[in-house]
Design a protein around this motif. Structure first.
Motif, PDB file in Angstrom:
ATOM      1  N   ASN A 193      61.865  16.281  42.467  1.00 45.09           N
ATOM      2  CA  ASN A 193      61.529  16.892  43.489  1.00 45.09           C
ATOM      3  C   ASN A 193      60.485  17.995  43.057  1.00 45.09           C
ATOM      4  O   ASN A 193      59.706  18.345  43.748  1.00 45.09           O
ATOM      5  N   GLN A 194      60.850  18.565  41.841  1.00 45.56           N
ATOM      6  CA  GLN A 194      60.027  19.515  41.298  1.00 45.56           C
ATOM      7  C   GLN A 194      58.553  18.918  41.089  1.00 45.56           C
ATOM      8  O   GLN A 194      57.516  19.683  41.319  1.00 45.56           O
ATOM      9  N   LEU A 195      58.584  17.768  40.566  1.00 43.54           N
ATOM     10  CA  LEU A 195      57.175  17.110  40.403  1.00 43.54           C
ATOM     11  C   LEU A 195      56.527  17.188  41.772  1.00 43.54           C
ATOM     12  O   LEU A 195      55.142  17.111  41.824  1.00 43.54           O
ATOM     13  N   PHE A 196      57.197  16.521  42.839  1.00 46.85           N
ATOM     14  CA  PHE A 196      56.561  16.227  44.030  1.00 46.85           C
ATOM     15  C   PHE A 196      56.053  17.524  44.486  1.00 46.85           C
ATOM     16  O   PHE A 196      54.775  17.496  45.054  1.00 46.85           O
ATOM     17  N   ASN A 197      56.543  18.876  44.347  1.00 46.40           N
ATOM     18  CA  ASN A 197      56.370  19.859  44.924  1.00 46.40           C
ATOM     19  C   ASN A 197      55.115  20.491  44.373  1.00 46.40           C
ATOM     20  O   ASN A 197      53.972  21.050  44.804  1.00 46.40           O
ATOM     21  N   GLU A 198      54.981  20.355  42.789  1.00 45.79           N
ATOM     22  CA  GLU A 198      53.774  20.549  42.084  1.00 45.79           C
ATOM     23  C   GLU A 198      52.459  19.927  42.337  1.00 45.79           C
ATOM     24  O   GLU A 198      51.401  20.302  42.584  1.00 45.79           O
ATOM     25  N   GLU A 199      52.805  18.395  42.803  1.00 43.09           N
ATOM     26  CA  GLU A 199      51.651  17.597  43.164  1.00 43.09           C
ATOM     27  C   GLU A 199      51.089  18.112  44.589  1.00 43.09           C
ATOM     28  O   GLU A 199      50.061  17.949  44.877  1.00 43.09           O
ATOM     29  N   THR A 200      52.076  18.548  45.604  1.00 42.64           N
ATOM     30  CA  THR A 200      51.727  18.734  46.985  1.00 42.64           C
ATOM     31  C   THR A 200      50.994  20.204  46.679  1.00 42.64           C
ATOM     32  O   THR A 200      49.993  20.346  47.378  1.00 42.64           O
ATOM     33  N   ASP A 201      51.408  21.256  45.930  1.00 42.30           N
ATOM     34  CA  ASP A 201      50.723  22.307  45.623  1.00 42.30           C
ATOM     35  C   ASP A 201      48.966  21.877  45.169  1.00 42.30           C
ATOM     36  O   ASP A 201      48.420  22.708  45.614  1.00 42.30           O
ATOM     37  N   ALA A 202      49.045  20.887  44.102  1.00 41.06           N
ATOM     38  CA  ALA A 202      47.858  20.830  43.719  1.00 41.06           C
ATOM     39  C   ALA A 202      46.853  19.984  44.743  1.00 41.06           C
ATOM     40  O   ALA A 202      45.772  20.468  44.829  1.00 41.06           O
ATOM     41  N   PHE A 203      47.485  19.136  45.535  1.00 36.18           N
ATOM     42  CA  PHE A 203      46.705  18.683  46.681  1.00 36.18           C
ATOM     43  C   PHE A 203      46.270  19.630  47.550  1.00 36.18           C
ATOM     44  O   PHE A 203      45.100  19.790  47.997  1.00 36.18           O
ATOM     45  N   ASN A 204      47.221  20.447  48.004  1.00 35.24           N
ATOM     46  CA  ASN A 204      46.732  21.576  48.881  1.00 35.24           C
ATOM     47  C   ASN A 204      45.599  22.447  48.539  1.00 35.24           C
ATOM     48  O   ASN A 204      44.638  22.870  49.124  1.00 35.24           O
ATOM     49  N   GLU A 205      45.630  22.817  47.131  1.00 36.75           N
ATOM     50  CA  GLU A 205      44.510  23.495  46.734  1.00 36.75           C
ATOM     51  C   GLU A 205      43.274  22.467  46.527  1.00 36.75           C
ATOM     52  O   GLU A 205      42.264  23.130  46.840  1.00 36.75           O
ATOM     53  N   ALA A 206      43.167  21.401  46.290  1.00 34.86           N
ATOM     54  CA  ALA A 206      42.135  20.464  46.135  1.00 34.86           C
ATOM     55  C   ALA A 206      41.537  20.206  47.555  1.00 34.86           C
ATOM     56  O   ALA A 206      40.371  20.180  47.831  1.00 34.86           O
ATOM     57  N   LYS A 207      42.382  20.407  48.738  1.00 32.11           N
ATOM     58  CA  LYS A 207      42.064  20.264  49.901  1.00 32.11           C
ATOM     59  C   LYS A 207      41.185  21.453  50.465  1.00 32.11           C
ATOM     60  O   LYS A 207      40.194  21.490  51.222  1.00 32.11           O
ATOM     61  N   ARG A 208      42.144  22.524  50.190  1.00 32.94           N
ATOM     62  CA  ARG A 208      41.323  24.029  50.405  1.00 32.94           C
ATOM     63  C   ARG A 208      39.772  24.103  49.905  1.00 32.94           C
ATOM     64  O   ARG A 208      39.077  24.557  50.669  1.00 32.94           O
ATOM     65  N   GLN A 209      39.752  23.594  48.359  1.00 33.29           N
ATOM     66  CA  GLN A 209      38.550  23.691  47.871  1.00 33.29           C
ATOM     67  C   GLN A 209      37.326  22.728  48.712  1.00 33.29           C
ATOM     68  O   GLN A 209      36.403  23.175  48.588  1.00 33.29           O
ATOM     69  N   PHE A 210      37.916  21.644  49.093  1.00 33.75           N
ATOM     70  CA  PHE A 210      36.991  20.507  49.724  1.00 33.75           C
ATOM     71  C   PHE A 210      36.530  21.303  50.870  1.00 33.75           C
ATOM     72  O   PHE A 210      35.345  21.330  51.204  1.00 33.75           O
ATOM     73  N   TYR A 211      37.394  21.951  51.729  1.00 34.83           N
ATOM     74  CA  TYR A 211      36.908  22.408  52.949  1.00 34.83           C
ATOM     75  C   TYR A 211      35.987  23.660  52.632  1.00 34.83           C
ATOM     76  O   TYR A 211      35.023  24.070  53.573  1.00 34.83           O
ATOM     77  N   GLU A 212      36.541  24.787  51.567  1.00 35.04           N
ATOM     78  CA  GLU A 212      35.514  25.561  51.573  1.00 35.04           C
ATOM     79  C   GLU A 212      34.017  25.370  50.718  1.00 35.04           C
ATOM     80  O   GLU A 212      32.947  26.170  50.857  1.00 35.04           O
ATOM     81  N   GLN A 213      34.243  24.096  50.209  1.00 36.24           N
ATOM     82  CA  GLN A 213      32.718  23.388  49.702  1.00 36.24           C
ATOM     83  C   GLN A 213      31.899  22.965  50.900  1.00 36.24           C
ATOM     84  O   GLN A 213      30.774  22.909  50.975  1.00 36.24           O
ATOM     85  N   SER A 214      32.380  22.615  52.019  1.00 32.73           N
ATOM     86  CA  SER A 214      31.953  21.828  53.112  1.00 32.73           C
ATOM     87  C   SER A 214      31.274  22.771  54.159  1.00 32.73           C
ATOM     88  O   SER A 214      31.313  24.072  53.866  1.00 32.73           O
ATOM     89  N   ASP A 215      30.661  22.370  55.032  1.00 33.39           N
ATOM     90  CA  ASP A 215      29.871  23.170  56.256  1.00 33.39           C
ATOM     91  C   ASP A 215      30.798  23.485  57.163  1.00 33.39           C
ATOM     92  O   ASP A 215      30.521  24.133  58.344  1.00 33.39           O
ATOM     93  N   LEU A 216      32.138  23.174  57.227  1.00 31.34           N
ATOM     94  CA  LEU A 216      33.044  23.290  58.207  1.00 31.34           C
ATOM     95  C   LEU A 216      33.561  24.664  58.295  1.00 31.34           C
ATOM     96  O   LEU A 216      33.833  25.270  57.315  1.00 31.34           O
ATOM     97  N   ASN A 217      33.893  25.216  59.466  1.00 32.84           N
ATOM     98  CA  ASN A 217      34.393  26.463  59.734  1.00 32.84           C
ATOM     99  C   ASN A 217      35.874  26.298  59.977  1.00 32.84           C
ATOM    100  O   ASN A 217      36.376  25.886  61.176  1.00 32.84           O
ATOM    101  N   ILE A 218      36.386  26.519  59.020  1.00 31.05           N
ATOM    102  CA  ILE A 218      38.178  26.353  58.887  1.00 31.05           C
ATOM    103  C   ILE A 218      38.942  27.231  58.860  1.00 31.05           C
ATOM    104  O   ILE A 218      38.883  28.439  58.185  1.00 31.05           O
ATOM    105  N   SER A 219      40.123  27.473  59.589  1.00 29.86           N
ATOM    106  CA  SER A 219      41.017  28.224  59.485  1.00 29.86           C
ATOM    107  C   SER A 219      42.468  27.517  58.989  1.00 29.86           C
ATOM    108  O   SER A 219      42.686  26.343  59.702  1.00 29.86           O
TER     109      SER A 219
END
Length: 222
Positions: A193-219
């Motif tokens: 359970n702890q590992l899954f939550n850590e991986e989810t946090d890591a993915f959410n951060e990677a997804k945020r980084q992708f959006y911030e690197q893109s030209d998309l206007n994201i909320s």
């Protein structure tokens, strides 16, 4: 009666959700990726919806176990009745965790539609961010599969424990051995359970980084 660890309670983190505030005329590759990413989040709605009923059933089963613990060994019929009630809650959780798996599998299938689109990205840094996001999702999915399988194993061991309690001639050594198995598997589930939550946090951060690197206007909506 030997204590069964009653601390098992799944606490699962969900995916970061995002809304594109403005869209360009004509859908770009970045917008296509966005559509698949957010559709994947929608597919996980079923996963999220299972959390509350699973939690309630966990609490019901823990209460039943405590009630059994408070009974004397001469109250066999009462123990048997309560054991059957506990088994029902376990079987209901087995169904709900199957639903979780189906939801996550559907979400992953939708997410994987992003993979061929990444090669179409022209910006090198954006492509790197997308590849990192894909890697994090794959690790998160693997962590979920491990958690789901560990939890299902835990439910099976719990069910075996209550089947033992229905035996009128149950030996203490047999019961204690099963309790030890149950508690050991509980710890496996907690770790997964702890590992899954850590991986989810890591993915959410990677997804945020992708959006911030893109030209998309994201909320963001967490």
């Amino acid at each position: 009666m030997e204590d069964k660890d009653v601390r098992l309670k799944l606490v699962l983190i969900g995916l970061l959700s995002a809304v594109m505030l403005t869209a360009c005329s004509g859908e770009s590759t970045q917008e296509e990726i966005y559509q698949h990413l957010e559709a994947s989040v929608e597919f996980e709605t079923g996963f999220v919806e299972q959390q509350q009923p699973i939690s309630e059933l966990e609490e019901q089963e823990q209460t039943i176990y405590q009630e059994i613990s408070d009974l004397g060994i001469d109250q066999y019929e009462d123990i048997k009745t309560l054991a059957d009630e506990a088994i029902t809650t376990i079987e209901e959780r087995q169904t709900l965790t199957d639903n979780e798996r189906a939801s996550i599998d559907n979400a992953k299938e939708e997410f994987d539609k992003v993979v061929p689109l990444v090669d179409e990205l022209e910006d090198g840094e954006l492509k790197t961010a997308a590849e990192a996001m894909i890697e994090e999702m794959n690790q998160r999915y693997d962590a979920f599969v491990e958690l789901n399988e560990a939890y299902q194993t835990s439910l099976s061991l719990d069910k075996e424990l209550y089947e033992l309690l229905k035996q009128e001639d149950l030996e203490e050594a047999t019961f204690s051995e099963q309790v030890d198995k149950v508690n050991a598997q509980y710890q496996v589930v907690v770790d997964k359970n702890q590992l899954f939550n850590e991986e989810t946090d890591a993915f959410n951060e990677a997804k945020r980084q992708f959006y911030e690197q893109s030209d998309l206007n994201i909320s963001y909506e967490e």
